[in-house]
Write a protein that holds these residues in place. Sequence first.
Motif, PDB file in Angstrom:
ATOM      1  N   SER A 196     -10.257   0.663  -9.221  1.00  0.00           N
ATOM      2  CA  SER A 196      -9.541   1.943  -9.767  1.00  0.00           C
ATOM      3  C   SER A 196     -10.589   2.835 -10.385  1.00  0.00           C
ATOM      4  N   PRO A 197      -9.765   4.228 -10.280  1.00  0.00           N
ATOM      5  CA  PRO A 197     -10.860   5.303 -10.336  1.00  0.00           C
ATOM      6  C   PRO A 197     -11.293   5.582 -11.731  1.00  0.00           C
ATOM      7  N   SER A 198     -12.667   5.878 -11.817  1.00  0.00           N
ATOM      8  CA  SER A 198     -13.313   6.044 -13.077  1.00  0.00           C
ATOM      9  C   SER A 198     -13.079   7.311 -13.956  1.00  0.00           C
ATOM     10  N   PHE A 199     -12.049   7.701 -14.219  1.00  0.00           N
ATOM     11  CA  PHE A 199     -11.770   9.002 -15.136  1.00  0.00           C
ATOM     12  C   PHE A 199     -10.710   9.005 -15.894  1.00  0.00           C
ATOM     13  N   SER A 200     -10.823   9.988 -16.968  1.00  0.00           N
ATOM     14  CA  SER A 200      -9.591  10.003 -17.759  1.00  0.00           C
ATOM     15  C   SER A 200      -8.817  11.298 -17.353  1.00  0.00           C
ATOM     16  N   ARG A 201      -7.865  11.379 -18.123  1.00  0.00           N
ATOM     17  CA  ARG A 201      -6.703  12.542 -17.343  1.00  0.00           C
ATOM     18  C   ARG A 201      -7.205  13.912 -17.978  1.00  0.00           C
ATOM     19  N   ALA A 202      -7.901  13.953 -19.099  1.00  0.00           N
ATOM     20  CA  ALA A 202      -8.341  15.425 -19.816  1.00  0.00           C
ATOM     21  C   ALA A 202      -9.639  14.894 -20.899  1.00  0.00           C
ATOM     22  N   ILE A 262      -9.055  19.543 -18.119  1.00  0.00           N
ATOM     23  CA  ILE A 262      -7.962  18.820 -17.579  1.00  0.00           C
ATOM     24  C   ILE A 262      -8.383  18.470 -16.430  1.00  0.00           C
ATOM     25  N   SER A 263      -8.487  17.088 -15.851  1.00  0.00           N
ATOM     26  CA  SER A 263      -8.940  16.760 -14.530  1.00  0.00           C
ATOM     27  C   SER A 263      -7.647  17.207 -13.642  1.00  0.00           C
ATOM     28  N   GLY A 264      -8.324  16.922 -12.314  1.00  0.00           N
ATOM     29  CA  GLY A 264      -7.669  17.306 -11.055  1.00  0.00           C
ATOM     30  C   GLY A 264      -6.237  16.553 -11.318  1.00  0.00           C
ATOM     31  N   LEU A 278      -1.565  18.962  -2.469  1.00  0.00           N
ATOM     32  CA  LEU A 278      -2.278  20.143  -3.534  1.00  0.00           C
ATOM     33  C   LEU A 278      -2.644  19.229  -4.675  1.00  0.00           C
ATOM     34  N   GLU A 279      -3.647  19.877  -5.334  1.00  0.00           N
ATOM     35  CA  GLU A 279      -4.098  19.413  -6.740  1.00  0.00           C
ATOM     36  C   GLU A 279      -4.587  20.644  -7.406  1.00  0.00           C
ATOM     37  N   ILE A 280      -4.420  20.392  -8.974  1.00  0.00           N
ATOM     38  CA  ILE A 280      -4.689  21.441  -9.649  1.00  0.00           C
ATOM     39  C   ILE A 280      -5.559  20.856 -10.912  1.00  0.00           C
ATOM     40  N   TRP A 310     -17.335  16.582 -11.656  1.00  0.00           N
ATOM     41  CA  TRP A 310     -16.867  17.158 -10.157  1.00  0.00           C
ATOM     42  C   TRP A 310     -17.195  16.311  -9.200  1.00  0.00           C
ATOM     43  N   ASN A 311     -16.652  15.747  -8.121  1.00  0.00           N
ATOM     44  CA  ASN A 311     -17.450  15.296  -7.119  1.00  0.00           C
ATOM     45  C   ASN A 311     -16.605  15.718  -5.870  1.00  0.00           C
ATOM     46  N   TYR A 312     -17.544  16.133  -5.023  1.00  0.00           N
ATOM     47  CA  TYR A 312     -17.178  16.623  -3.679  1.00  0.00           C
ATOM     48  C   TYR A 312     -17.939  15.892  -2.443  1.00  0.00           C
ATOM     49  N   ALA A 342     -13.257  13.349 -18.054  1.00  0.00           N
ATOM     50  CA  ALA A 342     -12.205  14.034 -17.045  1.00  0.00           C
ATOM     51  C   ALA A 342     -12.884  14.207 -15.836  1.00  0.00           C
ATOM     52  N   ALA A 343     -12.056  14.587 -14.765  1.00  0.00           N
ATOM     53  CA  ALA A 343     -12.893  14.745 -13.486  1.00  0.00           C
ATOM     54  C   ALA A 343     -12.005  15.025 -12.236  1.00  0.00           C
ATOM     55  N   THR A 344     -12.776  15.663 -11.074  1.00  0.00           N
ATOM     56  CA  THR A 344     -12.235  16.204  -9.915  1.00  0.00           C
ATOM     57  C   THR A 344     -13.036  15.321  -8.870  1.00  0.00           C
ATOM     58  N   ALA A 345     -12.142  14.737  -7.892  1.00  0.00           N
ATOM     59  CA  ALA A 345     -12.699  14.231  -6.599  1.00  0.00           C
ATOM     60  C   ALA A 345     -11.930  14.907  -5.704  1.00  0.00           C
ATOM     61  N   ILE A 346     -12.786  15.604  -4.598  1.00  0.00           N
ATOM     62  CA  ILE A 346     -11.796  16.410  -3.593  1.00  0.00           C
ATOM     63  C   ILE A 346     -12.805  16.345  -2.358  1.00  0.00           C
ATOM     64  N   ARG A 392     -12.479   6.683   2.696  1.00  0.00           N
ATOM     65  CA  ARG A 392     -13.746   7.064   1.976  1.00  0.00           C
ATOM     66  C   ARG A 392     -13.477   7.511   0.380  1.00  0.00           C
ATOM     67  N   TYR A 393     -12.424   7.641   0.169  1.00  0.00           N
ATOM     68  CA  TYR A 393     -12.263   8.020  -1.472  1.00  0.00           C
ATOM     69  C   TYR A 393     -12.150   6.779  -2.057  1.00  0.00           C
ATOM     70  N   ARG A 394     -11.650   5.619  -1.489  1.00  0.00           N
ATOM     71  CA  ARG A 394     -11.689   4.357  -2.166  1.00  0.00           C
ATOM     72  C   ARG A 394     -12.892   3.544  -1.958  1.00  0.00           C
ATOM     73  N   ILE A 429      -7.098  16.280  -0.387  1.00  0.00           N
ATOM     74  CA  ILE A 429      -7.094  15.639  -1.542  1.00  0.00           C
ATOM     75  C   ILE A 429      -7.167  14.205  -1.379  1.00  0.00           C
ATOM     76  N   CYS A 430      -7.334  13.344  -2.489  1.00  0.00           N
ATOM     77  CA  CYS A 430      -7.725  12.097  -2.295  1.00  0.00           C
ATOM     78  C   CYS A 430      -6.905  11.221  -1.936  1.00  0.00           C
ATOM     79  N   ARG A 431      -5.509  11.382  -1.593  1.00  0.00           N
ATOM     80  CA  ARG A 431      -4.485  10.466  -1.037  1.00  0.00           C
ATOM     81  C   ARG A 431      -3.817  11.473   0.115  1.00  0.00           C
TER      82      ARG A 431
HETATM   83  C1  3EB Z   1      -4.933  11.153  -9.177  1.00  0.00           C
HETATM   84  O1  3EB Z   1      -4.171  11.501 -10.305  1.00  0.00           O
HETATM   85  C2  3EB Z   1      -5.326  12.081  -8.205  1.00  0.00           C
HETATM   86  O2  3EB Z   1     -11.317  10.048  -8.661  1.00  0.00           O
HETATM   87  O3  3EB Z   1     -12.297  11.416  -9.812  1.00  0.00           O
HETATM   88  C3  3EB Z   1      -7.795  13.113  -9.522  1.00  0.00           C
HETATM   89  C4  3EB Z   1      -8.795  13.505 -10.511  1.00  0.00           C
HETATM   90  C5  3EB Z   1      -7.932  12.396  -8.752  1.00  0.00           C
HETATM   91  C6  3EB Z   1     -10.122  12.801 -10.267  1.00  0.00           C
HETATM   92  C7  3EB Z   1     -11.037  11.158  -9.201  1.00  0.00           C
HETATM   93  C8  3EB Z   1      -9.182  11.578  -8.663  1.00  0.00           C
HETATM   94  C9  3EB Z   1     -10.016  11.707  -9.284  1.00  0.00           C
HETATM   95  O4  3EB Z   1      -5.233   9.949  -9.060  1.00  0.00           O
HETATM   96  C10 3EB Z   1      -6.740  12.193  -7.401  1.00  0.00           C
END
Ligand code: 3EB
Length: 332
Positions: A227-233, A243-245, A324-326, A144-146, A181-185, A159-161, A317-319
Amino acid sequence: LQAHDRSDSRLTQPATGVAAPAQALPGRMRVEFLKADAVPPAGLLAAIHYGSAPFPAAGVPLAVNVRLEPLAGSPLAELWYASGRVSTGVAGAVRYVCDDHYMFALLEMDERAREGVLHTAELAYTAVRRFQQASGYPHLLRMWNYLDTINDGSGDLERYRQFCVGRARGLAEWSVERFPAATAIGRQNATHDLQVFWLAARAPGKPIENPRQVSAYHYPRVHGPVSPSFSRATLAAEGTLLISGTASIVGHVSHHHDDASEQLEETLRNLAALQSADPAHMLLKVYLRDPSLQPLVAARLREVYPKSDVIFLAADICRRELLLEIEMMHLP
Ligand code: 3EB
């Protein structure tokens, strides 16, 4: 040694004829939300608590305060139960707690003491990588990243980029197949902290991608320099699905700009594409840019996931077009 299975644990149960609760299985993740005015029980590994309300953290080995305000009726904390011997420690800027199977760790860095969010994220993730490689829990399952004002700055300077560039530099040679898996909020109040916390394990989890979405680590250049460094789950070894954000992104493109209800439906389709077979329980965290969306989203979630627990948080949310994001956890 992974010698624990259902038959082993049954041998150790008293012969009452009552099945052992699932959470008694060794290595089985046990996670619950804490009701608003309840006190955290004994036996925890970590507690993640939300907002500015005082939290009775005494006796909790690792308490993390996520400074996002919970919306009406939301539980105020997420509890991770320990299994086995618990020990805590500090390694440089990392605070951690571990048990027989898992480790929870936390890094909080004041951006004002560094040169911007890119540099702060690079320092943080360099520390994460080095700490993880040296630990007995080498597998990152979930992060998790805040951060403050996640949408400030334009184009590549958003800033997200910038955070994504720093994170990738810090993770360096960490291979894509091992991304958590991750969240960035984004927070809606100023704290100046980059807050990163994570769950790691002795046993590897299985990273999962979403067939409806381009892998985030393959997003094209239009979304930023790195590109963002995370997997979807992540599917953990014992069956929990983390499950990621998840937002209203199809392929790599945001859909339904400025239409919250359509964004919710698209997000639900994305979540459905990651669903595990038949979870015993689901925990959801919903991040809403505008708190007035809560009744609409809550009503729909009660239809789709009648047996789940939900925390609503006011957040960016990062964009900037996403409303919303779940994120979700499926407990077997
Ligand atoms: C997305 O699907 C939405 O940068 O760690 C969701 C989960 C999102 C994690 C991250 C970003 C991140 O791109 C944003």
